[in-house]
Design a protein around this motif. Structure first.
Motif, PDB file in Angstrom:
ATOM      1  N   MET A   1      44.131  31.251  35.861  1.00 56.09           N
ATOM      2  CA  MET A   1      43.495  32.453  35.337  1.00 56.09           C
ATOM      3  C   MET A   1      42.256  32.803  36.155  1.00 56.09           C
ATOM      4  O   MET A   1      42.012  33.976  36.488  1.00 56.09           O
ATOM      5  N   VAL A   2      41.467  31.797  36.501  1.00 53.29           N
ATOM      6  CA  VAL A   2      40.273  32.027  37.312  1.00 53.29           C
ATOM      7  C   VAL A   2      40.656  32.649  38.647  1.00 53.29           C
ATOM      8  O   VAL A   2      40.023  33.615  39.108  1.00 53.29           O
ATOM      9  N   GLU A   3      41.693  32.123  39.287  1.00 51.59           N
ATOM     10  CA  GLU A   3      42.099  32.651  40.592  1.00 51.59           C
ATOM     11  C   GLU A   3      42.621  34.077  40.478  1.00 51.59           C
ATOM     12  O   GLU A   3      42.347  34.919  41.339  1.00 51.59           O
ATOM     13  N   GLN A   4      43.359  34.370  39.419  1.00 50.10           N
ATOM     14  CA  GLN A   4      43.832  35.743  39.211  1.00 50.10           C
ATOM     15  C   GLN A   4      42.659  36.709  39.056  1.00 50.10           C
ATOM     16  O   GLN A   4      42.659  37.803  39.625  1.00 50.10           O
ATOM     17  N   LEU A   5      41.681  36.296  38.273  1.00 50.54           N
ATOM     18  CA  LEU A   5      40.519  37.163  38.045  1.00 50.54           C
ATOM     19  C   LEU A   5      39.702  37.330  39.321  1.00 50.54           C
ATOM     20  O   LEU A   5      39.154  38.409  39.582  1.00 50.54           O
ATOM     21  N   ARG A   6      39.609  36.294  40.137  1.00 49.28           N
ATOM     22  CA  ARG A   6      38.890  36.417  41.417  1.00 49.28           C
ATOM     23  C   ARG A   6      39.620  37.387  42.343  1.00 49.28           C
ATOM     24  O   ARG A   6      38.991  38.205  43.032  1.00 49.28           O
TER      25      ARG A   6
END
Length: 570
Positions: A403-408
């Motif tokens: 999720m963090v990577e998607q948001l980044r």
């Protein structure tokens, strides 16, 4: 967008809107009379259901009858976080008929600056200057006005427009006297807050005419009742229609449609039944009516509310977890019940009030889960992280590195089109997940870069926190040091701060410089470009407008639906 409304009572003719229609007709006639005519702005405001959409539909009919090119867009409560959503709706259809080569020739130097924001050019990997993008969008309309005169732009539900569109609209409204374009805006002031209210106030200050629409009088309600149900509707019944609805045109139309469906006689003895009928049009009564249609129809309506506008039947079916045939039956049920209607771009709710009521009726846990499913479906279909981000923002933190990577990734895509506020929202949400310890400092650094042009003090706070942690490599630490130092900062040249430290070489600095519009420098530091709208000429002082800057008469071809779907905000 479909301008009409489904069966039962009709919207036309408009009751007690003669003055507003006369002003709009006069403005359209003045626009169409002379290509050198001065542009104008009409603003209509009022409460929900007061008839703003119906009025814009009539303005559209008037303009098209006089041969004008009409572009239409509508804000949506579910998509206010999607950057440039409304301006894309407004301008993309007029541009999409051109080939990419024709688009590049038409937009000239602004192609790579405004193109990504409009969704007609894939964004690059660099950070765009938001003010440069805003200026580029203004220039796009200038050129479109030359190519498509007479041009009329209609924006409905502007209170739910995204911040990037409202920033552009406020800047564009101040320059309307320079070109021949008529802009007509409808909005609900009570639903605009913060920056949205500020931008709309700026737009209203530039308006030729600002009109607040009022409820129907008892006489008008009686006229509408008799036009719908027949001249035999007696006076006490007509008076009760007005009393029950408060003269709200939308509620009046819906109530009369329900009277028709119920075969209720429009006489005094039936008047007591009107209040019960009216309750089924809104609030808990609407939800009860929806639930009476069955579990599948309710679930499909929930999916539609999650998706918002231009609802794809296939997408709603996947989100509701049902076969397409079942989804088609549900859609038909909901259209018959006057909850949904079929528009040019897919399904949509009959009225924003219905959409809001349905969305808020979804149990909280279910709503969150459905947003997560919507994001996953978009990702599986190969859509960008930015497309999925409005759904990701609604998902609860679960300590998920993916999720963090998607948001980044979504934040990087938002920065590349000139939407730092959207990037900030994604990175702030990523910090709540939270990131893994080894990348936490990197996310803070990226958040600092995203807020540089709009909130330098916030940038300093994030960069100081990032510098206090492990995880930044030497180059990023050096890049972060200058704006994070204590004390006041003198205005630096283009590329100051993390977007361009004196020692240089930062990716954000290179992106900011590359994104600066032709003939302009990007100023950051003490005077961030993102804070003030520029009202002067787009071209730099002293720079002559080259022939290449003027659009030639391009030959438009029918739009390719695949290209129209490239940057669908859902």
């Amino acid at each position: 967008m479909t301008q009409g409304r489904p069966g039962g009572a009709a919207w036309a003719p408009l009751w007690e809107r003669d003055a507003e229609l006369a002003a709009a007709t006069q403005a359209v006639d003045a626009l169409c009379a002379d290509a050198m005519s001065v542009g104008g702005l009409l603003v209509f405001s009022g409460e929900a259901g007061i008839g703003k959409t119906a009025l814009l539909a009539e303005v559209r009919r008037i303009a098209e009858a006089r041969g004008a090119t009409v572009c239409y867009a509508r804000g949506g409560e579910a998509v206010t976080s999607v950057p440039f959503n409304v301006v894309r709706q407004l301008l993309q259809p007029a541009l999409i008929a051109f080939t990419p080569e024709e688009e590049r020739e038409y937009l000239g130097d602004w192609y790579d600056i405004a193109g990504p924001a409009l969704g007609i050019v894939a964004p690059g990997g660099r950070q765009a200057d938001p003010q440069g993008v805003c200026d580029g969008l203004v220039e796009v309309v200038f050129r479109l006005a030359q190519l498509k005169w007479p041009l009329v732009l209609l924006i409905d539900d502007a209170h739910w427009a995204d911040q990037e569109t409202l920033h552009w609209l406020a800047a564009f409204a101040r320059r309307l006297a320079e070109l021949s374009v008529l802009v007509v805006i409808a909005h609900r002031p009570s639903d605009a807050e913060g920056d949205s209210a500020r931008h709309l106030a700026s737009v209203a200050a530039s308006a030729r005419s600002f009109t607040t629409l009022h409820a129907l009088t008892p006489d008008a309600a009686a006229g509408l009742t008799r036009a719908t149900l027949g001249e035999h509707a007696d006076a006490p019944f007509c008076r009760e229609v007005w009393a029950v609805t408060g003269g709200n045109p939308y509620e009046t139309v819906e109530l009369l449609a329900k009277v028709q469906d119920s075969d209720l006689e429009p006489v005094e003895s039936s008047a007591d039944a009107l209040r019960a009928l009216n309750r089924t049009a809104k609030g808990r009564g609407l939800i009860a009516r929806l639930e009476d249609l069955g579990t599948d129809a309710t679930r499909f309506a929930w999916a539609a509310a999650i998706l918002g506008t231009a609802i794809s039947l296939d997408m709603a079916a996947r989100l509701a977890v049902m076969p397409r045939a079942a989804a088609e039956r549900c859609a038909e049920q909901l259209c018959t019940a006057r909850i949904l209607l079929r528009g040019e771009d897919g399904l949509e709710f009959v009225h924003p009030q219905i959409e809001s009521t349905v969305y808020r009726s979804i149990p909280s846990a279910t709503r969150t889960a459905m947003h997560g499913v919507a994001a996953a479906v978009l990702t599986q279909e190969g859509r960008s992280a930015a497309d999925a981000s409005r759904h990701l923002l609604e998902v609860h933190p679960e300590d998920d590195p993916d999720m963090v990577e998607q948001l980044r990734r979504a934040a990087a895509e938002h920065l590349a089109v000139g939407a730092p506020d959207a990037a900030r929202r994604c990175l702030e949400r990523a910090l709540k997940e939270p990131p893994l310890p080894e990348i936490h400092a990197r996310v803070l650094y990226e958040l600092g870069c995203a807020t540089l042009l709009t909130s330098p003090s916030t940038t300093i706070r994030h960069l100081r926190e990032a510098l206090s942690m492990r995880g930044l490599d030497r180059e990023l630490r050096v890049d972060a040091v200058s704006p994070a130092l204590p004390g006041p900062h003198p205005q630096r040249p283009a590329g100051g701060g993390p977007a361009g430290h004196r020692r240089g070489g930062g990716a954000a600095r290179a992106g900011a410089r590359a994104a600066a519009p032709p003939g302009r420098a990007l100023h950051v530091g003490g005077h961030p470009r993102g804070r003030g709208g520029r009202t002067g000429p787009i071209t730099a002082p002293g720079r002559p407008r080259r022939p290449a800057d003027r659009p030639r008469q391009l030959r438009a071809r029918p739009a390719d639906p695949a290209r129209l779907r490239r940057h669908d905000p859902r």
